[in-house]
Design a protein around this motif. Structure first.
Motif, PDB file in Angstrom:
ATOM      1  N   SER A   2       0.802  -1.224   0.000  1.00 38.31           N
ATOM      2  CA  SER A   2       0.000   0.000   0.000  1.00 38.31           C
ATOM      3  C   SER A   2       0.838   1.279   0.000  1.00 38.31           C
ATOM      4  CB  SER A   2      -0.937   0.011   1.216  1.00 38.31           C
ATOM      5  OG  SER A   2      -0.184  -0.017   2.422  1.00 38.31           O
ATOM      6  N   SER A   3       2.023   1.253   0.615  1.00 38.96           N
ATOM      7  CA  SER A   3       2.790   2.482   0.809  1.00 38.96           C
ATOM      8  C   SER A   3       4.110   2.537   0.041  1.00 38.96           C
ATOM      9  CB  SER A   3       3.088   2.677   2.311  1.00 38.96           C
ATOM     10  OG  SER A   3       1.874   2.726   3.057  1.00 38.96           O
ATOM     11  N   ILE A   4       4.787   1.422  -0.078  1.00 40.67           N
ATOM     12  CA  ILE A   4       6.128   1.431  -0.663  1.00 40.67           C
ATOM     13  C   ILE A   4       6.113   1.050  -2.135  1.00 40.67           C
ATOM     14  CG2 ILE A   4       8.449   0.429  -0.514  1.00 40.67           C
ATOM     15  CD1 ILE A   4       7.970  -0.014   2.457  1.00 40.67           C
ATOM     16  N   ALA A   5       5.367   0.027  -2.482  1.00 41.82           N
ATOM     17  CA  ALA A   5       5.361  -0.496  -3.857  1.00 41.82           C
ATOM     18  C   ALA A   5       5.070   0.571  -4.925  1.00 41.82           C
ATOM     19  CB  ALA A   5       4.365  -1.652  -3.977  1.00 41.82           C
ATOM     20  N   PRO A   6       4.102   1.484  -4.695  1.00 42.46           N
ATOM     21  CA  PRO A   6       3.822   2.474  -5.745  1.00 42.46           C
ATOM     22  C   PRO A   6       4.993   3.397  -6.063  1.00 42.46           C
ATOM     23  CG  PRO A   6       1.997   2.353  -4.187  1.00 42.46           C
ATOM     24  CD  PRO A   6       3.130   1.570  -3.596  1.00 42.46           C
ATOM     25  N   TRP A   7       5.967   3.491  -5.132  1.00 44.53           N
ATOM     26  CA  TRP A   7       7.068   4.434  -5.331  1.00 44.53           C
ATOM     27  C   TRP A   7       8.339   3.763  -5.853  1.00 44.53           C
ATOM     28  CZ3 TRP A   7       5.772   9.316  -5.325  1.00 44.53           C
ATOM     29  CH2 TRP A   7       4.632   9.704  -4.614  1.00 44.53           C
ATOM     30  N   VAL A   8       8.321   2.447  -6.012  1.00 43.30           N
ATOM     31  CA  VAL A   8       9.516   1.739  -6.474  1.00 43.30           C
ATOM     32  C   VAL A   8       9.893   2.183  -7.882  1.00 43.30           C
ATOM     33  CG1 VAL A   8      10.452  -0.505  -7.113  1.00 43.30           C
ATOM     34  CG2 VAL A   8       9.137  -0.263  -4.996  1.00 43.30           C
ATOM     35  N   LEU A   9       8.945   2.166  -8.812  1.00 45.81           N
ATOM     36  CA  LEU A   9       9.236   2.533 -10.201  1.00 45.81           C
ATOM     37  C   LEU A   9       9.668   3.998 -10.325  1.00 45.81           C
ATOM     38  CD1 LEU A   9       9.389   1.745 -13.142  1.00 45.81           C
ATOM     39  CD2 LEU A   9       6.930   2.208 -13.348  1.00 45.81           C
ATOM     40  N   PRO A  10       8.965   4.975  -9.678  1.00 47.75           N
ATOM     41  CA  PRO A  10       9.448   6.363  -9.765  1.00 47.75           C
ATOM     42  C   PRO A  10      10.876   6.543  -9.266  1.00 47.75           C
ATOM     43  CG  PRO A  10       7.203   6.341  -8.943  1.00 47.75           C
ATOM     44  CD  PRO A  10       7.660   4.906  -8.985  1.00 47.75           C
ATOM     45  N   ILE A  11      11.230   5.851  -8.185  1.00 42.89           N
ATOM     46  CA  ILE A  11      12.589   5.972  -7.650  1.00 42.89           C
ATOM     47  C   ILE A  11      13.599   5.390  -8.639  1.00 42.89           C
ATOM     48  CG2 ILE A  11      14.145   5.156  -5.839  1.00 42.89           C
ATOM     49  CD1 ILE A  11      11.773   5.363  -3.893  1.00 42.89           C
ATOM     50  N   VAL A  12      13.276   4.248  -9.225  1.00 39.00           N
ATOM     51  CA  VAL A  12      14.163   3.634 -10.221  1.00 39.00           C
ATOM     52  C   VAL A  12      14.354   4.572 -11.409  1.00 39.00           C
ATOM     53  CG1 VAL A  12      14.378   1.752 -11.885  1.00 39.00           C
ATOM     54  CG2 VAL A  12      13.627   1.266  -9.553  1.00 39.00           C
ATOM     55  N   LEU A  13      13.263   5.192 -11.870  1.00 45.29           N
ATOM     56  CA  LEU A  13      13.358   6.114 -12.999  1.00 45.29           C
ATOM     57  C   LEU A  13      14.218   7.324 -12.664  1.00 45.29           C
ATOM     58  CD1 LEU A  13       9.663   6.060 -14.296  1.00 45.29           C
ATOM     59  CD2 LEU A  13      11.665   4.996 -15.342  1.00 45.29           C
ATOM     60  N   LEU A  14      14.103   7.835 -11.428  1.00 51.15           N
ATOM     61  CA  LEU A  14      14.931   8.963 -11.008  1.00 51.15           C
ATOM     62  C   LEU A  14      16.413   8.596 -11.008  1.00 51.15           C
ATOM     63  CD1 LEU A  14      12.901  10.571  -8.078  1.00 51.15           C
ATOM     64  CD2 LEU A  14      13.477  11.628 -10.267  1.00 51.15           C
ATOM     65  N   VAL A  15      16.718   7.396 -10.509  1.00 50.34           N
ATOM     66  CA  VAL A  15      18.108   6.946 -10.466  1.00 50.34           C
ATOM     67  C   VAL A  15      18.657   6.810 -11.884  1.00 50.34           C
ATOM     68  CG1 VAL A  15      19.637   5.040  -9.836  1.00 50.34           C
ATOM     69  CG2 VAL A  15      17.860   5.804  -8.237  1.00 50.34           C
ATOM     70  N   VAL A  16      17.871   6.195 -12.764  1.00 50.65           N
ATOM     71  CA  VAL A  16      18.306   6.031 -14.160  1.00 50.65           C
ATOM     72  C   VAL A  16      18.499   7.394 -14.821  1.00 50.65           C
ATOM     73  CG1 VAL A  16      17.597   5.186 -16.438  1.00 50.65           C
ATOM     74  CG2 VAL A  16      17.228   3.770 -14.400  1.00 50.65           C
ATOM     75  N   TRP A  17      17.590   8.300 -14.540  1.00 48.89           N
ATOM     76  CA  TRP A  17      17.665   9.666 -15.087  1.00 48.89           C
ATOM     77  C   TRP A  17      18.953  10.353 -14.652  1.00 48.89           C
ATOM     78  CZ3 TRP A  17      13.567  13.910 -13.452  1.00 48.89           C
ATOM     79  CH2 TRP A  17      13.886  15.125 -14.082  1.00 48.89           C
ATOM     80  N   GLN A  18      19.246  10.318 -13.322  1.00 50.92           N
ATOM     81  CA  GLN A  18      20.445  10.968 -12.789  1.00 50.92           C
ATOM     82  C   GLN A  18      21.715  10.358 -13.366  1.00 50.92           C
ATOM     83  OE1 GLN A  18      20.734  13.671 -10.464  1.00 50.92           O
ATOM     84  NE2 GLN A  18      22.847  13.522 -11.187  1.00 50.92           N
ATOM     85  N   VAL A  19      21.770   9.043 -13.422  1.00 50.68           N
ATOM     86  CA  VAL A  19      22.968   8.365 -13.944  1.00 50.68           C
ATOM     87  C   VAL A  19      23.148   8.680 -15.425  1.00 50.68           C
ATOM     88  CG1 VAL A  19      23.985   6.109 -14.444  1.00 50.68           C
ATOM     89  CG2 VAL A  19      22.880   6.519 -12.236  1.00 50.68           C
TER      90      VAL A  19
END
Length: 267
Positions: A17-34
């Motif tokens: 309910s709380s963590i799973a929805p944010w996994v993909l956005p965080i991954v995309l941010l990391v890929v974006w920064q790198v």
């Protein structure tokens, strides 16, 4: 069930309910920064640069001014357009005569692209707030209308006949049977209209605006401030997510009785 099993079940629920929805956005941010740091992506600001710009605008208070103006335009346009769409949907859903005389005209207006209306809107209302609110109103009205109309026409005919047999008044029939039965479809229309609202607002705020998120983006384009442009895009997305979350909370409150909704919530 043991305490360990209960604990594992609770952790799993929190993750879903709380963590799973944010996994993909965080991954995309990391890929974006790198990607930006390694030069794989060019002509785009990194998340760090966008964050720094956001902090600068927040400290100066400028970001709150733009958000406030855009929120006002969106909220007023949504209330007017959503209200009109709901009223027309109820009238045409409840009355075949009303549908016969008005639905064709509504459908014709619905298929007019918002961009095609801009020159005429400027002639009618100038470049002030009225023009922007009108465009948002026009964009929001039709999704609410269609889903309200569909929801009312989809109410179980058996329930309507049973209500009439028991002599329920027209007002109670509408408020206790028809409106609750149509509510799932109406709320789908509301959620869809909220998305259209922000898309339409982006278009509206390109009309000689002097404030708002759209103005911030257009002004940044003149000076090639890519970090500000991306910040404006992210603000639209965050505001859209907040609006959708509020709509889901409303859905949770109004459809708590609905068996299908309860099954989805418990799955």
């Amino acid at each position: 069930m043991t305490n360990k099993a209960i604990s594992n079940h609770g952790l799993k629920h929190v993750y879903k309910s709380s963590i799973a929805p944010w996994v993909l956005p965080i991954v995309l941010l990391v890929v974006w920064q790198v990607s930006v740091s390694t030069g794989a992506m060019q002509l785009i600001a990194s998340p760090y640069e966008v964050l720094t710009t956001a902090i600068t605008y927040t400290v100066s208070g400028e970001i709150f001014e733009h958000i406030g103006v855009s929120f006002f335009r969106a909220a007023v346009g949504f209330l007017i357009g959503g209200g009109l769409g709901f009223i027309l949907g109820v009238l045409n859903g409840m009355s075949n005569s009303s549908e016969r005389y008005t639905d064709t005209t509504i459908q014709m207006f619905r298929n007019i692209p918002i961009l095609a209306m801009i020159p005429l809107v400027i002639i009618w209302f100038g470049v002030g707030e009225t023009a922007k609110i009108f465009l948002v109103t026009a964009g929001v009205m039709f999704p609410v209308y269609i889903n309200t109309f569909h929801g009312i026409r989809s109410v179980d005919r058996g329930l309507l006949e049973m209500s009439r047999i028991y002599g329920i008044s027209k007002w109670h029939l509408f408020t206790k049977v028809i409106l609750p039965g149509a509510m799932p479809s109406i709320l789908v229309g509301v959620r869809y209209a909220l998305g259209v609202m922000w898309v339409t607002l982006i278009v509206a705020e390109t009309i000689a605006a002097t404030s708002g998120i759209g103005y911030m983006s257009m002004n940044a384009r003149e000076f090639m401030q890519i970090d500000v442009i991306i910040l404006a895009i992210l603000l639209y997305s965050v505001l859209g997510k907040i609006a959708d979350t509020l709509a889901k909370l409303l859905e949770k409150r109004l459809l708590n009785w609905h068996p299908t909704y309860q099954n989805l919530r418990n799955s």
